[in-house]
Design a protein around this motif. Structure first.
Motif, mmCIF file in Angstrom:
data_model
loop_
_atom_site.group_PDB
_atom_site.id
_atom_site.type_symbol
_atom_site.label_atom_id
_atom_site.label_comp_id
_atom_site.label_asym_id
_atom_site.label_seq_id
_atom_site.Cartn_x
_atom_site.Cartn_y
_atom_site.Cartn_z
ATOM 1 N N GLN A 14 46.483 47.301 64.326
ATOM 2 C CA GLN A 14 46.616 48.728 63.956
ATOM 3 C C GLN A 14 45.626 49.112 62.856
ATOM 4 O O GLN A 14 45.994 49.662 61.820
ATOM 5 C CB GLN A 14 48.051 49.025 63.511
ATOM 6 N N LEU A 15 44.361 48.817 63.127
ATOM 7 C CA LEU A 15 43.317 49.056 62.129
ATOM 8 C C LEU A 15 42.698 50.443 62.228
ATOM 9 O O LEU A 15 41.910 50.816 61.349
ATOM 10 C CB LEU A 15 42.203 48.002 62.266
ATOM 11 N N GLY A 16 43.004 51.190 63.301
ATOM 12 C CA GLY A 16 42.379 52.495 63.404
ATOM 13 C C GLY A 16 42.569 53.161 64.744
ATOM 14 O O GLY A 16 43.632 53.043 65.365
ATOM 15 N N LEU A 17 41.509 53.808 65.209
ATOM 16 C CA LEU A 17 41.557 54.634 66.409
ATOM 17 C C LEU A 17 40.628 54.075 67.478
ATOM 18 O O LEU A 17 39.463 53.773 67.191
ATOM 19 C CB LEU A 17 41.117 56.063 66.055
ATOM 20 N N LEU A 18 41.143 53.932 68.693
ATOM 21 C CA LEU A 18 40.355 53.379 69.793
ATOM 22 C C LEU A 18 39.831 54.478 70.706
ATOM 23 O O LEU A 18 40.556 55.409 71.061
ATOM 24 C CB LEU A 18 41.191 52.393 70.618
ATOM 25 N N ILE A 34 46.227 57.302 60.014
ATOM 26 C CA ILE A 34 45.888 56.461 61.165
ATOM 27 C C ILE A 34 45.841 55.010 60.707
ATOM 28 O O ILE A 34 45.243 54.686 59.679
ATOM 29 C CB ILE A 34 44.530 56.866 61.757
ATOM 30 N N GLY A 35 46.465 54.143 61.482
ATOM 31 C CA GLY A 35 46.456 52.729 61.146
ATOM 32 C C GLY A 35 47.644 52.329 60.288
ATOM 33 O O GLY A 35 48.389 53.167 59.770
ATOM 34 N N ASN A 36 47.808 51.029 60.151
ATOM 35 C CA ASN A 36 48.910 50.444 59.396
ATOM 36 C C ASN A 36 48.345 49.801 58.125
ATOM 37 O O ASN A 36 47.643 48.804 58.191
ATOM 38 C CB ASN A 36 49.618 49.398 60.268
ATOM 39 N N GLN A 37 48.646 50.400 56.976
ATOM 40 C CA GLN A 37 48.069 49.936 55.710
ATOM 41 C C GLN A 37 48.440 48.474 55.409
ATOM 42 O O GLN A 37 47.613 47.703 54.936
ATOM 43 C CB GLN A 37 48.544 50.836 54.574
ATOM 44 N N LYS A 38 49.664 48.100 55.689
ATOM 45 C CA LYS A 38 50.097 46.723 55.429
ATOM 46 C C LYS A 38 49.318 45.753 56.300
ATOM 47 O O LYS A 38 48.849 44.701 55.836
ATOM 48 C CB LYS A 38 51.593 46.593 55.708
ATOM 49 N N SER A 39 49.139 46.089 57.566
ATOM 50 C CA SER A 39 48.408 45.232 58.482
ATOM 51 C C SER A 39 46.934 45.151 58.109
ATOM 52 O O SER A 39 46.303 44.095 58.237
ATOM 53 C CB SER A 39 48.565 45.750 59.917
#
Length: 397
Positions: A344-348, A371-376
């Motif tokens: 979940q690093l961003g937008l595909l 967008i994305g998961n800050q923890k991940s």
């Protein structure tokens, strides 16, 4: 101090990511407690291009060696012929390992050496190497050409993993490592983090925006690195030129890095078209960026663009974006697409759908949803710290 064991590190290439990978390995070797010495073999141009690395890492347990001028010329002349280059590099390693009475060889770039591992003379000691671009999983195989390439690489890799010569293959693709371990029943392959040394940016984002002349309240999209045709700059320029003026006035495209000559000419043509269509702010910073300053460009940006064309392998851009907790915008292709989705690093962007980038860009500019998961992102950045990369290699020796 005398050392009973010598490990030969071979890195013939002084360009691109190669010096960084080598430096991270040596730097963490010096900070660890290892009971062997390293003999680092490079070509003469490494001494010319990277004297600071050599100065920082020359100690009693690290010895720098250079190939001869003749060997270097032969290597340069062989670069366009993969088989010839592989044979030459394999022979160089075998010769130096024999003369040094080395106990182990680590080849810093093993991808093109796989055939040599099968066909050339067995070196005097075990060999390990870094495999950057396996294409076993997450790469679509559609055309006849792609199928032939896939099976050639598949069979070659499977064959070398049965060679007694090969000790360990370090691989930057975790999915390929899982596939090999599960299907080929071998422990010779180890996952290797992609090493990125992130230096925190201590100045204010506002001051950097002033220095770069980024207008206030702009959403900043960053393209970073060596600016060649792989970066997808033309795609970005074409897409941004289609934005309505209402959206365009809130957008800044920040392009940082040295230009490829032909790509710069194309960019200037695209820029002229873009400026006629709308008022997207385009800022270029085409100067050398010191390692300590790289992260500042990620911190000042809102989104990181990595629209590489059918890119195989990893990219340090992914790690830097995650370190800055900034969403990555990339294609749903290959390893980068898979990791971006899973972590979940961003937008595909789906490159098989016409105008998918434009459609998603419009949605992005209409929304303030994160967008994305800050923890991940944080976990992914921590995994790929340079010290973790070095520890995997050094501990295996």
């Amino acid at each position: 101090m005398s050392f009973q064991k010598t490990v030969l590190i071979f890195e013939p290439d002084a360009s691109g990511h190669h010096p960084g990978y080598l430096y991270h390995l040596l730097n963490h070797f010096l900070n660890g407690k290892y009971d062997f010495r390293l003999a680092v073999l490079v070509n003469p141009d490494f001494f010319e291009k990277h004297p600071a690395i050599i100065q920082k890492t020359t100690t009693e347990n690290i010895e720098w060696l250079s190939t001869s001028g003749t060997t270097y010329n032969d290597w340069k002349n062989s670069k366009s012929d993969v088989i010839k280059r592989a044979k030459l590099e394999w022979a160089i390693c075998a010769e130096y390992a024999k003369n040094l009475q080395a106990n182990h060889i680590v080849m810093m770039y093993f991808d093109h050496l796989q055939l040599a591992c099968l066909t050339e003379q067995k070196p005097p000691c075990p060999v390990s190497g870094i495999l950057f671009r396996p294409t076993l999983v997450n790469y679509p195989v559609n055309s006849i050409k792609e199928k032939i390439s896939f099976w050639r690489k598949y069979l070659l890799l499977k064959a070398i993993l049965h060679r007694k010569t090969l000790n360990t293959l370090f691989c930057l693709d975790p999915f390929a490592v899982d596939f090999i371990q599960q299907n080929w029943k071998t422990k010779k392959v180890k996952f290797l983090p992609d090493p990125v040394q992130v230096y925190p940016y201590t100045k204010s984002i506002g001051s950097l925006k002033q220095t770069l002349r980024i207008n206030e309240n702009k959403k900043v999209f960053l393209i970073f690195g060596h600016l060649d045709d792989r970066k997808g700059i033309s795609t970005v320029m074409d897409t941004f030129s289609k934005l309505s003026e209402d959206k365009a006035k809130d957008v800044c495209l920040l392009i940082v890095g040295p230009w490829d000559v032909q790509e710069k000419l194309l960019f200037e043509q695209k820029l002229a078209v873009l400026q006629q269509k709308n008022s997207v702010q385009v800022i270029t910073h085409n100067h050398f960026v010191a390692d300590e300053d790289i992260q500042s460009f990620f911190e000042v940006s809102d989104y990181i663009l990595a629209l590489y064309q059918k890119h195989i392998g990893m990219s340090a851009i992914m790690v830097r974006a995650a370190s800055a907790a900034k969403p990555l915008i990339t294609f749903n292709y290959g390893l980068m697409g898979k990791i971006t989705a899973e972590k979940q690093l961003g937008l595909l962007i789906d490159e098989t759908i016409q105008d998918d980038f434009q459609l998603k860009l419009e949605v992005l500019l209409n929304s303030n949803q994160p967008i994305g998961n800050q923890k991940s992102m944080k976990e992914f950045a921590e995994l790929n710290q340079a010290k973790n990369y070095a520890k995997v290699i050094l501990d295996s020796l």
